[in-house]
Design a protein around this motif. Structure first.
Motif, PDB file in Angstrom:
ATOM      1  N   SER A   1       0.898  -1.173  -0.093  1.00 32.11           N
ATOM      2  CA  SER A   1       0.098   0.063   0.132  1.00 32.11           C
ATOM      3  C   SER A   1       0.839   1.347   0.077  1.00 32.11           C
ATOM      4  CB  SER A   1      -0.985  -0.008   0.952  1.00 32.11           C
ATOM      5  OG  SER A   1      -0.045   0.052   2.453  1.00 32.11           O
ATOM      6  N   GLN A   2       2.221   1.020  -0.037  1.00 36.66           N
ATOM      7  CA  GLN A   2       3.093   2.355   0.091  1.00 36.66           C
ATOM      8  C   GLN A   2       3.989   2.437  -1.148  1.00 36.66           C
ATOM      9  OE1 GLN A   2       4.719   1.771   3.897  1.00 36.66           O
ATOM     10  NE2 GLN A   2       2.806   2.020   5.114  1.00 36.66           N
ATOM     11  N   GLN A   3       3.678   1.895  -2.079  1.00 40.22           N
ATOM     12  CA  GLN A   3       4.605   1.922  -3.370  1.00 40.22           C
ATOM     13  C   GLN A   3       4.589   2.941  -4.315  1.00 40.22           C
ATOM     14  OE1 GLN A   3       7.407  -0.005  -3.428  1.00 40.22           O
ATOM     15  NE2 GLN A   3       6.563  -0.795  -1.615  1.00 40.22           N
ATOM     16  N   PRO A   4       5.449   3.550  -4.814  1.00 40.80           N
ATOM     17  CA  PRO A   4       5.184   4.539  -5.701  1.00 40.80           C
ATOM     18  C   PRO A   4       4.616   4.365  -6.878  1.00 40.80           C
ATOM     19  CG  PRO A   4       7.635   4.169  -5.571  1.00 40.80           C
ATOM     20  CD  PRO A   4       6.622   3.359  -4.605  1.00 40.80           C
ATOM     21  N   LEU A   5       3.961   5.106  -7.735  1.00 45.07           N
ATOM     22  CA  LEU A   5       3.028   4.953  -8.802  1.00 45.07           C
ATOM     23  C   LEU A   5       4.287   4.338  -9.799  1.00 45.07           C
ATOM     24  CD1 LEU A   5       0.269   5.275  -9.718  1.00 45.07           C
ATOM     25  CD2 LEU A   5       0.684   7.506 -10.520  1.00 45.07           C
ATOM     26  N   GLY A   6       3.987   3.532 -10.452  1.00 41.43           N
ATOM     27  CA  GLY A   6       4.558   3.069 -11.555  1.00 41.43           C
ATOM     28  C   GLY A   6       5.646   2.122 -11.229  1.00 41.43           C
ATOM     29  N   THR A   7       5.480   1.390 -10.023  1.00 38.10           N
ATOM     30  CA  THR A   7       6.139   0.080  -9.541  1.00 38.10           C
ATOM     31  C   THR A   7       5.624  -1.094  -9.975  1.00 38.10           C
ATOM     32  OG1 THR A   7       6.298   1.517  -7.185  1.00 38.10           O
ATOM     33  CG2 THR A   7       6.765  -1.185  -7.334  1.00 38.10           C
ATOM     34  N   HIS A   8       6.584  -2.200 -10.572  1.00 39.10           N
ATOM     35  CA  HIS A   8       6.121  -3.284 -10.646  1.00 39.10           C
ATOM     36  C   HIS A   8       6.565  -4.340  -9.616  1.00 39.10           C
ATOM     37  CE1 HIS A   8       4.542  -3.055 -14.714  1.00 39.10           C
ATOM     38  NE2 HIS A   8       4.972  -1.787 -14.565  1.00 39.10           N
ATOM     39  N   LEU A   9       5.406  -5.316  -9.286  1.00 40.05           N
ATOM     40  CA  LEU A   9       5.840  -6.338  -8.309  1.00 40.05           C
ATOM     41  C   LEU A   9       6.122  -7.747  -8.888  1.00 40.05           C
ATOM     42  CD1 LEU A   9       5.205  -7.613  -5.459  1.00 40.05           C
ATOM     43  CD2 LEU A   9       2.891  -7.769  -6.064  1.00 40.05           C
ATOM     44  N   TYR A  10       7.142  -8.631  -8.343  1.00 34.57           N
ATOM     45  CA  TYR A  10       7.482  -9.814  -9.071  1.00 34.57           C
ATOM     46  C   TYR A  10       7.475 -10.581  -7.777  1.00 34.57           C
ATOM     47  CZ  TYR A  10       9.059  -6.421 -12.430  1.00 34.57           C
ATOM     48  OH  TYR A  10       9.128  -5.538 -13.353  1.00 34.57           O
ATOM     49  N   VAL A  11       6.761 -11.803  -7.918  1.00 33.18           N
ATOM     50  CA  VAL A  11       6.424 -12.718  -6.873  1.00 33.18           C
ATOM     51  C   VAL A  11       7.069 -14.008  -7.373  1.00 33.18           C
ATOM     52  CG1 VAL A  11       5.354 -13.487  -4.862  1.00 33.18           C
ATOM     53  CG2 VAL A  11       4.594 -11.445  -6.089  1.00 33.18           C
ATOM     54  N   CYS A  12       7.984 -14.830  -6.552  1.00 25.66           N
ATOM     55  CA  CYS A  12       8.228 -16.052  -6.846  1.00 25.66           C
ATOM     56  C   CYS A  12       8.569 -16.983  -5.883  1.00 25.66           C
ATOM     57  CB  CYS A  12       9.488 -16.044  -8.027  1.00 25.66           C
ATOM     58  SG  CYS A  12       9.941 -17.754  -8.529  1.00 25.66           S
ATOM     59  N   GLY A  13       7.886 -17.999  -5.841  1.00 24.78           N
ATOM     60  CA  GLY A  13       8.010 -19.059  -4.797  1.00 24.78           C
ATOM     61  C   GLY A  13       6.910 -20.153  -4.863  1.00 24.78           C
ATOM     62  N   GLY A  14       6.533 -20.665  -3.762  1.00 24.33           N
ATOM     63  CA  GLY A  14       5.628 -21.724  -3.706  1.00 24.33           C
ATOM     64  C   GLY A  14       3.993 -20.776  -3.736  1.00 24.33           C
ATOM     65  N   PRO A  15       3.254 -21.913  -3.691  1.00 26.31           N
ATOM     66  CA  PRO A  15       1.863 -21.444  -4.049  1.00 26.31           C
ATOM     67  C   PRO A  15       1.236 -20.273  -2.989  1.00 26.31           C
ATOM     68  CG  PRO A  15       1.770 -23.729  -4.378  1.00 26.31           C
ATOM     69  CD  PRO A  15       3.175 -23.300  -3.837  1.00 26.31           C
ATOM     70  N   ALA A  16       1.738 -20.484  -1.657  1.00 24.79           N
ATOM     71  CA  ALA A  16       1.168 -19.686  -0.559  1.00 24.79           C
ATOM     72  C   ALA A  16       1.699 -18.186  -0.746  1.00 24.79           C
ATOM     73  CB  ALA A  16       1.634 -20.231   0.662  1.00 24.79           C
ATOM     74  N   ILE A  17       2.895 -18.297  -0.852  1.00 25.96           N
ATOM     75  CA  ILE A  17       3.403 -16.642  -1.021  1.00 25.96           C
ATOM     76  C   ILE A  17       2.964 -16.133  -2.367  1.00 25.96           C
ATOM     77  CG2 ILE A  17       5.768 -17.317  -1.953  1.00 25.96           C
ATOM     78  CD1 ILE A  17       6.731 -15.301  -0.392  1.00 25.96           C
ATOM     79  N   VAL A  18       2.814 -16.801  -3.453  1.00 28.75           N
ATOM     80  CA  VAL A  18       2.378 -16.188  -4.708  1.00 28.75           C
ATOM     81  C   VAL A  18       1.002 -15.783  -4.459  1.00 28.75           C
ATOM     82  CG1 VAL A  18       1.571 -16.701  -6.832  1.00 28.75           C
ATOM     83  CG2 VAL A  18       3.938 -17.281  -6.227  1.00 28.75           C
ATOM     84  N   LYS A  19       0.095 -16.640  -3.881  1.00 28.51           N
ATOM     85  CA  LYS A  19      -1.324 -16.108  -3.669  1.00 28.51           C
ATOM     86  C   LYS A  19      -1.445 -15.376  -2.642  1.00 28.51           C
ATOM     87  CE  LYS A  19      -5.845 -18.027  -2.499  1.00 28.51           C
ATOM     88  NZ  LYS A  19      -6.418 -16.747  -2.090  1.00 28.51           N
ATOM     89  N   ASN A  20      -0.794 -15.085  -1.499  1.00 24.52           N
ATOM     90  CA  ASN A  20      -0.643 -14.047  -0.736  1.00 24.52           C
ATOM     91  C   ASN A  20      -0.416 -12.792  -1.167  1.00 24.52           C
ATOM     92  OD1 ASN A  20      -1.539 -15.786   1.514  1.00 24.52           O
ATOM     93  ND2 ASN A  20       0.715 -16.010   2.322  1.00 24.52           N
TER      94      ASN A  20
END
Lengths: 204, 320
Positions: free
Chosen positions: B185-204
């Motif tokens: 909720s505190q990331q500047p506009l234009g940020t991209h998020l990348y998640v890699c790991g098991g199903p739980a961390i990706v879903k969360n």
């Protein structure tokens, strides 16, 4: 050379509220105030708290009566800023985007040339299609970029127009640059100087 | 190049990084340089086990700037279908493996204004390649790396050294977890998020991003998980006139390949859509485990992603 039917011509659609967003930033010019108010009314109906997370930057049409700003001010919006110059509005818009957070949705309404200038800044902040909604209303007059001298001619209403930079006669194509916020103008009488097709008002 | 083209590589180093994770360094058998790749790419390693052939995807974790070798990190899965155990127990320095050319389904957005990387455990591997690029650029980035415990944190030491000030570790054993809501909720506009790991961390992470109003175009993820096992079933390949039997811990795609029929694939994880296969008839139900098909396509019963999906059925006929 293709003049119309070019894919880069932007496509607009009536503004819809996107309640998936956490913050809402609205930018409008002239009659574009109408669609913005419509979105505010839809917020009121489905998620009244959204107005408190909304900011509006609005510029009235020069010489036209201001029909919208009073309603904007009374709609519970967090912040309404009024402008009489495009440059001032764009400067504020740029500053607001610089301090905005992910989760912001942008709504733009107004004449196409105005929206192009707004979208050009939004693009620099990496706002994608799923964060921006735009509704065209008002004049279709175009900003035209001369591909020969790179000058921009404002408020072009005709299919053929004289470049404000090099005075060449340009045919205005549907080829649009989001980076330049302008349509491309290409010299129309290069083969036979002075031989121009009929000039018509087409972007009204 | 056909998807089936492979390249022979020799293991030139094999290092036990944590009790569960080994790093393998692969060099081309024929000498010279390996094919160029971009950060986030994976290769498929053809693992010829005693009873069957596995084709497992592994992210390339070495720098895209050095093509003398590739590095992959392999985690020994407790409930392994055999592939990761084979890699850990049978593959050693000098072993020759066949790999498919790198494919990238997890690239960085080139015009992002900030990159926010979230890794869970072995999901750190694609980020190691990304970080090699990010360090030499001028776009701000942050790495948030969640692991079970300090002794189960692959590549943590080398990362801490290189990424000081841009990285935060979270050890579950110490009660330290990523607060996704606060972070996203505190990331500047234009940020991209990348998640890699098991199903739980990706879903969360993906759910929290959506909850914070992130649009899908700014959210990228790659899930590391083995195809879920299921009941045994039979499939009939109509064009090839072949019957294949799929045992519980084997995928439909593997069974089809074992029968000698080629199906195009890239990710073998149910996301890329390449192995999409037409279902001619099914008596029973399709068990869709992919992230690719739309709800309508699933409901139609006319199409299946054989790399991860299966069937609970008396009869399944595929247009292969």
């Amino acid at each position: 050379m293709l003049i119309t039917g070019i894919k880069s011509k932007p496509v607009y659609a009536p503004l819809q509220p996107d309640l998936g967003g956490r913050y809402h930033l609205m930018v409008g010019h002239g009659v574009g105030g109408g669609p913005l108010l419509r979105v505010l009314q839809e917020f009121q109906a489905s998620e009244p708290s959204a107005a408190g997370r909304t900011q509006i930057l609005y510029m009235t049409e020069a010489g036209a009566p201001d029909e919208f700003s009073a309603q904007m001010r009374s709609a519970g919006v967090a912040n309404v800023r009024l402008f009489d110059r495009t440059e001032a509005l764009l400067g504020d818009f740029n500053a607001i985007l610089g301090s905005s957070l992910m989760g912001t949705r942008l709504y733009v309404a107004g004449p196409e040339s105005f929206m192009g200038l707004v979208m050009r800044i939004a693009l620099q902040f990496n706002l994608n299609k799923d964060e921006v909604r735009a509704e065209e209303c008002g004049t279709l007059a175009r900003r035209v970029h001369c591909i020969h001298c790179r000058a921009v001619t404002e408020s072009v209403k005709t299919n053929i127009a004289q470049c404000s930079g090099c005075s060449r006669w340009l045919v205005v194509r549907d080829h649009y640059s989001r980076r330049l916020a302008a349509y491309m103008g290409v010299m129309v009488d290069a083969e036979v100087p002075g031989e121009l097709p009929p000039i018509k008002e087409v972007f009204l | 190049m056909s998807h089936a083209d492979t390249l022979a590589v020799r293991v030139v180093a094999a290092e036990q990084v944590t009790p569960q994770v080994k790093r393998f360094t692969l060099a081309p058998v024929e000498g010279g340089l390996l094919p160029a790749f971009s950060g986030g790419s994976h290769i498929i390693v053809v693992i010829r086990g005693a009873n069957r052939v596995h084709r497992n995807p592994y992210s390339l974790m070495s720098s895209p700037a050095s093509l003398e070798h590739y590095e992959i990190g392999v985690r020994r899965m407790e409930a392994s279908r055999g592939g990761s155990h084979f890699m850990h127990d049978e593959v050693r320095v000098g072993s020759v493996l066949d790999i498919a050319h790198p494919v990238n389904l997890f690239a960085l957005d080139k015009i992002a204004r900030k990159h926010l990387l979230i890794a869970g455990g072995i999901g750190i591997t694609p980020f190691l390649a990304h970080l090699a690029d990010l360090r030499s650029g001028n776009v701000p980035y942050e790495l948030h790396y969640a692991v079970p415990a300090p002794d189960q944190a692959p590549f943590c030491e080398e990362l801490t050294e290189r990424e000081a000030g841009r990285m935060r570790m979270y050890h579950r054993s110490l009660g330290d977890r990523i607060d996704f809501e606060t972070l996203l909720s505190q990331q500047p506009l234009g940020t991209h998020l990348y998640v890699c790991g098991g199903p739980a961390i990706v879903k969360n992470a993906v759910d929290a991003a959506r909850g914070c109003g992130w649009p899908d175009s700014h959210v990228h993820w790659e899930q590391f998980s083995a195809p879920p096992p299921g009941d045994a079933f039979d499939a009939y390949l109509a064009k090839s006139n072949l019957n294949v039997h799929v045992v519980p811990d084997q995928t439909l795609l593997e069974s089809i390949e074992a029968a000698g029929v080629e199906v195009p694939y890239l990710c073998r994880g149910g996301v890329c859509g390449f192995c999409r296969t037409e279902v001619v008839a099914v008596e029973g139900e399709l068990v869709h485990n992919d992230h690719y098909l739309s709800a309508e396509e699933r409901a139609s019963g006319k199409v299946i992603m054989p790399c991860v999906s299966r069937a609970r059925c008396k009869k399944l006929v595929l247009n292969l």
